[in-house]
Design a protein around this motif. Structure first.
Motif, PDB file in Angstrom:
ATOM      1  N   CYS A 125      14.312  -0.152   6.749  1.00 54.38           N
ATOM      2  CA  CYS A 125      13.306   1.022   6.463  1.00 54.38           C
ATOM      3  C   CYS A 125      13.672   1.977   7.403  1.00 54.38           C
ATOM      4  CB  CYS A 125      11.910   0.702   6.599  1.00 54.38           C
ATOM      5  SG  CYS A 125      10.723   1.994   6.101  1.00 54.38           S
ATOM      6  N   HIS A 126      13.818   3.290   6.987  1.00 55.87           N
ATOM      7  CA  HIS A 126      14.260   4.255   7.953  1.00 55.87           C
ATOM      8  C   HIS A 126      12.888   4.501   8.611  1.00 55.87           C
ATOM      9  CE1 HIS A 126      15.129   8.266   9.291  1.00 55.87           C
ATOM     10  NE2 HIS A 126      16.357   8.375   8.833  1.00 55.87           N
ATOM     11  N   PRO A 127      13.210   4.663  10.035  1.00 53.22           N
ATOM     12  CA  PRO A 127      11.857   4.929  10.900  1.00 53.22           C
ATOM     13  C   PRO A 127      11.229   6.329  10.689  1.00 53.22           C
ATOM     14  CG  PRO A 127      13.911   5.488  12.124  1.00 53.22           C
ATOM     15  CD  PRO A 127      14.341   4.608  10.951  1.00 53.22           C
ATOM     16  N   SER A 128      11.770   7.153   9.898  1.00 57.07           N
ATOM     17  CA  SER A 128      11.363   8.628   9.479  1.00 57.07           C
ATOM     18  C   SER A 128      11.408   8.678   8.159  1.00 57.07           C
ATOM     19  CB  SER A 128      11.163   9.461  10.653  1.00 57.07           C
ATOM     20  OG  SER A 128      12.691   9.804  10.815  1.00 57.07           O
ATOM     21  N   MET A 129      12.367   9.642   7.938  1.00 60.39           N
ATOM     22  CA  MET A 129      12.951  10.138   6.601  1.00 60.39           C
ATOM     23  C   MET A 129      14.146  10.641   6.680  1.00 60.39           C
ATOM     24  SD  MET A 129      12.576  10.357   3.523  1.00 60.39           S
ATOM     25  CE  MET A 129      10.906   9.680   3.225  1.00 60.39           C
ATOM     26  N   ALA A 130      14.983  10.346   5.792  1.00 64.70           N
ATOM     27  CA  ALA A 130      16.485  11.196   5.974  1.00 64.70           C
ATOM     28  C   ALA A 130      16.385  12.521   5.292  1.00 64.70           C
ATOM     29  CB  ALA A 130      17.541  10.177   4.835  1.00 64.70           C
ATOM     30  N   VAL A 131      17.181  13.457   5.658  1.00 69.56           N
ATOM     31  CA  VAL A 131      17.239  14.800   5.055  1.00 69.56           C
ATOM     32  C   VAL A 131      17.643  14.707   3.626  1.00 69.56           C
ATOM     33  CG1 VAL A 131      18.439  16.807   5.258  1.00 69.56           C
ATOM     34  CG2 VAL A 131      17.516  16.079   7.205  1.00 69.56           C
ATOM     35  N   THR A 132      18.658  14.029   3.417  1.00 67.62           N
ATOM     36  CA  THR A 132      18.982  13.838   2.014  1.00 67.62           C
ATOM     37  C   THR A 132      17.933  13.247   0.993  1.00 67.62           C
ATOM     38  OG1 THR A 132      20.352  11.903   2.503  1.00 67.62           O
ATOM     39  CG2 THR A 132      21.571  14.229   2.117  1.00 67.62           C
ATOM     40  N   GLY A 133      17.539  12.198   1.496  1.00 61.54           N
ATOM     41  CA  GLY A 133      16.707  11.312   0.802  1.00 61.54           C
ATOM     42  C   GLY A 133      15.153  12.201   0.490  1.00 61.54           C
ATOM     43  N   SER A 134      15.058  13.126   1.544  1.00 60.01           N
ATOM     44  CA  SER A 134      13.562  13.888   1.332  1.00 60.01           C
ATOM     45  C   SER A 134      13.915  14.968   0.110  1.00 60.01           C
ATOM     46  CB  SER A 134      13.260  14.715   2.620  1.00 60.01           C
ATOM     47  OG  SER A 134      14.465  15.619   2.868  1.00 60.01           O
ATOM     48  N   GLN A 135      15.194  15.132  -0.240  1.00 58.81           N
ATOM     49  CA  GLN A 135      15.245  16.410  -1.353  1.00 58.81           C
ATOM     50  C   GLN A 135      14.998  15.431  -2.520  1.00 58.81           C
ATOM     51  OE1 GLN A 135      18.893  18.883  -0.455  1.00 58.81           O
ATOM     52  NE2 GLN A 135      19.023  17.800   1.587  1.00 58.81           N
ATOM     53  N   CYS A 136      15.675  14.414  -2.797  1.00 59.42           N
ATOM     54  CA  CYS A 136      15.697  13.400  -3.909  1.00 59.42           C
ATOM     55  C   CYS A 136      14.179  13.172  -4.176  1.00 59.42           C
ATOM     56  CB  CYS A 136      16.220  12.375  -3.636  1.00 59.42           C
ATOM     57  SG  CYS A 136      16.747  11.315  -5.160  1.00 59.42           S
ATOM     58  N   LEU A 137      13.388  12.779  -3.070  1.00 60.27           N
ATOM     59  CA  LEU A 137      12.168  12.369  -3.108  1.00 60.27           C
ATOM     60  C   LEU A 137      11.231  13.553  -3.554  1.00 60.27           C
ATOM     61  CD1 LEU A 137      11.856   9.923  -0.072  1.00 60.27           C
ATOM     62  CD2 LEU A 137      11.604   9.286  -2.846  1.00 60.27           C
TER      63      LEU A 137
ATOM     64  N   THR B 186       0.790  -1.326  -0.174  1.00 62.34           N
ATOM     65  CA  THR B 186      -0.010   0.048   0.038  1.00 62.34           C
ATOM     66  C   THR B 186       0.912   1.378  -0.009  1.00 62.34           C
ATOM     67  OG1 THR B 186      -0.097   0.238   2.247  1.00 62.34           O
ATOM     68  CG2 THR B 186      -1.804  -1.392   1.174  1.00 62.34           C
ATOM     69  N   GLY B 187       2.110   1.188   0.525  1.00 60.18           N
ATOM     70  CA  GLY B 187       2.924   2.190   0.835  1.00 60.18           C
ATOM     71  C   GLY B 187       2.633   2.806   2.232  1.00 60.18           C
ATOM     72  N   TYR B 188       1.696   2.601   2.860  1.00 58.70           N
ATOM     73  CA  TYR B 188       1.542   2.961   4.317  1.00 58.70           C
ATOM     74  C   TYR B 188       1.828   2.246   5.311  1.00 58.70           C
ATOM     75  CZ  TYR B 188      -1.359   5.588   0.850  1.00 58.70           C
ATOM     76  OH  TYR B 188      -1.742   6.449  -0.475  1.00 58.70           O
ATOM     77  N   GLU B 189       2.478   1.033   4.927  1.00 62.55           N
ATOM     78  CA  GLU B 189       3.012   0.217   6.083  1.00 62.55           C
ATOM     79  C   GLU B 189       3.879   0.921   7.078  1.00 62.55           C
ATOM     80  OE1 GLU B 189       1.867  -2.317   2.444  1.00 62.55           O
ATOM     81  OE2 GLU B 189       3.091  -0.338   2.821  1.00 62.55           O
ATOM     82  N   THR B 190       3.821   0.291   8.132  1.00 66.61           N
ATOM     83  CA  THR B 190       4.953   0.967   9.150  1.00 66.61           C
ATOM     84  C   THR B 190       6.486   0.566   8.868  1.00 66.61           C
ATOM     85  OG1 THR B 190       4.803  -0.897  10.613  1.00 66.61           O
ATOM     86  CG2 THR B 190       3.288   0.787  10.998  1.00 66.61           C
ATOM     87  N   ALA B 191       7.446   0.956   9.501  1.00 70.29           N
ATOM     88  CA  ALA B 191       8.828   0.620   9.198  1.00 70.29           C
ATOM     89  C   ALA B 191       8.992  -0.692   9.653  1.00 70.29           C
ATOM     90  CB  ALA B 191       9.795   1.718  10.036  1.00 70.29           C
ATOM     91  N   GLU B 192       8.397  -1.216  10.797  1.00 67.53           N
ATOM     92  CA  GLU B 192       8.324  -2.538  11.153  1.00 67.53           C
ATOM     93  C   GLU B 192       7.981  -3.568  10.297  1.00 67.53           C
ATOM     94  OE1 GLU B 192       9.082   0.471  14.257  1.00 67.53           O
ATOM     95  OE2 GLU B 192       7.404   0.193  13.136  1.00 67.53           O
ATOM     96  N   GLU B 193       6.758  -3.173   9.830  1.00 66.13           N
ATOM     97  CA  GLU B 193       5.821  -4.066   8.983  1.00 66.13           C
ATOM     98  C   GLU B 193       6.962  -4.540   7.832  1.00 66.13           C
ATOM     99  OE1 GLU B 193       1.157  -3.227   9.941  1.00 66.13           O
ATOM    100  OE2 GLU B 193       2.415  -1.954   8.505  1.00 66.13           O
ATOM    101  N   LEU B 194       7.448  -3.294   7.260  1.00 65.56           N
ATOM    102  CA  LEU B 194       8.449  -3.565   6.168  1.00 65.56           C
ATOM    103  C   LEU B 194       9.445  -4.383   6.287  1.00 65.56           C
ATOM    104  CD1 LEU B 194       7.892   0.175   4.638  1.00 65.56           C
ATOM    105  CD2 LEU B 194       6.812  -2.136   3.545  1.00 65.56           C
ATOM    106  N   ASP B 195      10.229  -3.893   7.412  1.00 63.96           N
ATOM    107  CA  ASP B 195      11.237  -4.725   7.650  1.00 63.96           C
ATOM    108  C   ASP B 195      11.005  -6.220   8.081  1.00 63.96           C
ATOM    109  OD1 ASP B 195      12.996  -2.659   7.337  1.00 63.96           O
ATOM    110  OD2 ASP B 195      13.133  -2.276   9.664  1.00 63.96           O
ATOM    111  N   ALA B 196       9.985  -6.535   8.693  1.00 66.07           N
ATOM    112  CA  ALA B 196       9.458  -7.942   8.626  1.00 66.07           C
ATOM    113  C   ALA B 196       9.141  -8.555   7.437  1.00 66.07           C
ATOM    114  CB  ALA B 196       8.226  -7.942   9.753  1.00 66.07           C
TER     115      ALA B 196
END
Length: 366
Positions: free
Chosen positions: A279-291, A215-225
């Motif tokens: 999966c990053h628990p929130s968001m990277a500063v560098t990654g946020s710029q690319c996204l 969905t793209g709305y999974e938690t970081a824990e769900e994705l890592d599992a």
């Protein structure tokens, strides 16, 4: 630094920068040789154990990061910031990427170390990210000529509030791969899945979450599992690295991975960011710029998913597992395509401790 027959001591500050934390060193206190430096940082962090039990690391990639600072010889630059991403379970250090969250603490740390003189009110610190060559301007709160960590600014992923650190990122396009779109195309296909390969602040392989059955709305824990997800993404990432001119990225954290979905909470896009093996628990500063750049660029995998603001500079709100990160992007949309000028963010930092990191004797001498 001090040495003995028993353990060697290296002065350091332990700081939170954005949603990451780690030791900040004066580069002069560490070995120049990269292999010797890597051994020192592995010992400091305690890499090679899932909990980093014998070092300062915290068992996840956002807590095994190291900043190394020095006065810059570059005209118009105050501080050189050299970054090392230390692995968690391997005795490995990646010196290729930079880290925007750790960079948030560079201005305050440089002042605390005496590398930059504080002004009364706000101190502008011009930083060169050694790993990528990007220039960043940091505005640090320094009332009375001292760094203030107290304030009312909150960022998702960090409890409480703190003093704001304003960041303006310059020269971030193509800093690792030499081009905004390293393959020259807004979309490529790898293993049957459409991806955008982009280099803005951080080289990334970006895809739609739905193409991986998410969905793209999974938690970081769900994705890592979901280890099948990583088994599918990693070979794609290796191929993306090859196509982007990064060579064999088996032991490198670049390129990172981003999975996109439509926003649900009033943002421009919803994203999950991979570091890349968690999966990053929130968001990277560098990654946020690319996204953000990907969302603004016509023809990418974000086309049709994102909500693009009408104004320029554009305030891009990227939804992540813990909330939202805001990136202000100044850009031109020309006949030749999307042209990014700069990206600005407001984050927070805090000094947690200062002292000496102790390592086994002999490592400082290589």
């Amino acid at each position: 630094m001090t040495t003995s027959l028993y353990q060697d001591a290296i002065p350091f500050l332990f700081m939170r920068g954005g949603t990451s934390r780690g030791p900040y060193f004066n580069r002069a206190d560490l070995p120049e040789d990269r292999e010797a430096l890597a051994r020192v940082l592995v010992a400091v962090v305690g890499a090679g154990h899932p909990q980093n039990i014998d070092g300062l690391g915290g068992g996840v990639a956002v807590t095994t990061k190291v900043a190394m600072l020095s006065r810059s010889d570059e005209p118009g630059i105050d501080v050189d910031y050299f970054f090392g991403q230390v692995a968690v379970e391997e005795a490995l250090v990646d010196f290729k990427p930079t880290c925007g969250n750790i960079l948030v603490g560079v201005g305050p740390a440089a002042i605390e170390m005496g590398l930059v003189a504080a002004q009364d009110g706000v101190t502008l610190v011009r930083i060169r990210a050694v790993n990528t060559g990007a220039t960043v301007e940091a505005r640090v709160q320094t009332p009375g000529g001292r760094v203030s960590y107290e304030g009312s600014t909150a960022i998702d992923g960090v409890p409480g509030t703190a003093a704001p650190v304003g960041l303006q990122f310059l020269d971030v396009v193509g800093s690792s791969c030499g081009a905004f779109l390293p393959t020259g195309k807004p979309r490529d296909v790898i293993d049957g899945i459409e991806v955008t390969l982009m280099d803005v602040a951080m080289p990334m392989m970006i895809a739609r979450a739905a193409d991986f059955g998410l969905t793209g709305y999974e938690t970081a824990e769900e994705l890592d599992a979901n280890r099948d997800l990583y088994a599918r993404m990693e070979p794609m990432r290796l191929e993306a690295g090859r196509r982007m001119g990064l060579g064999d990225v088996t032991k490198s954290v670049m390129p990172k991975i981003g999975l996109l979905s439509a926003p649900r909470h009033g943002g421009a896009i919803s994203a999950r960011y991979f570091m890349p093996w968690n999966c990053h628990p929130s968001m990277a500063v560098t990654g946020s710029q690319c996204l953000a750049a990907c969302t603004l660029t016509p023809g990418t995998v974000a086309d049709g998913l994102g909500v693009i603001p009408n104004e320029v500079p554009a305030l891009m709100m990227i939804e992540h597992p813990m909330g939202i990160i805001e990136v202000t992007v100044d850009y031109d949309q020309t006949a030749a395509g999307f042209v990014m000028k700069s990206a600005g963010l407001v984050r927070t930092a805090r000094m947690i401790a200062r002292g000496h990191a102790m390592i086994p004797p002999g490592l400082l001498q290589g």
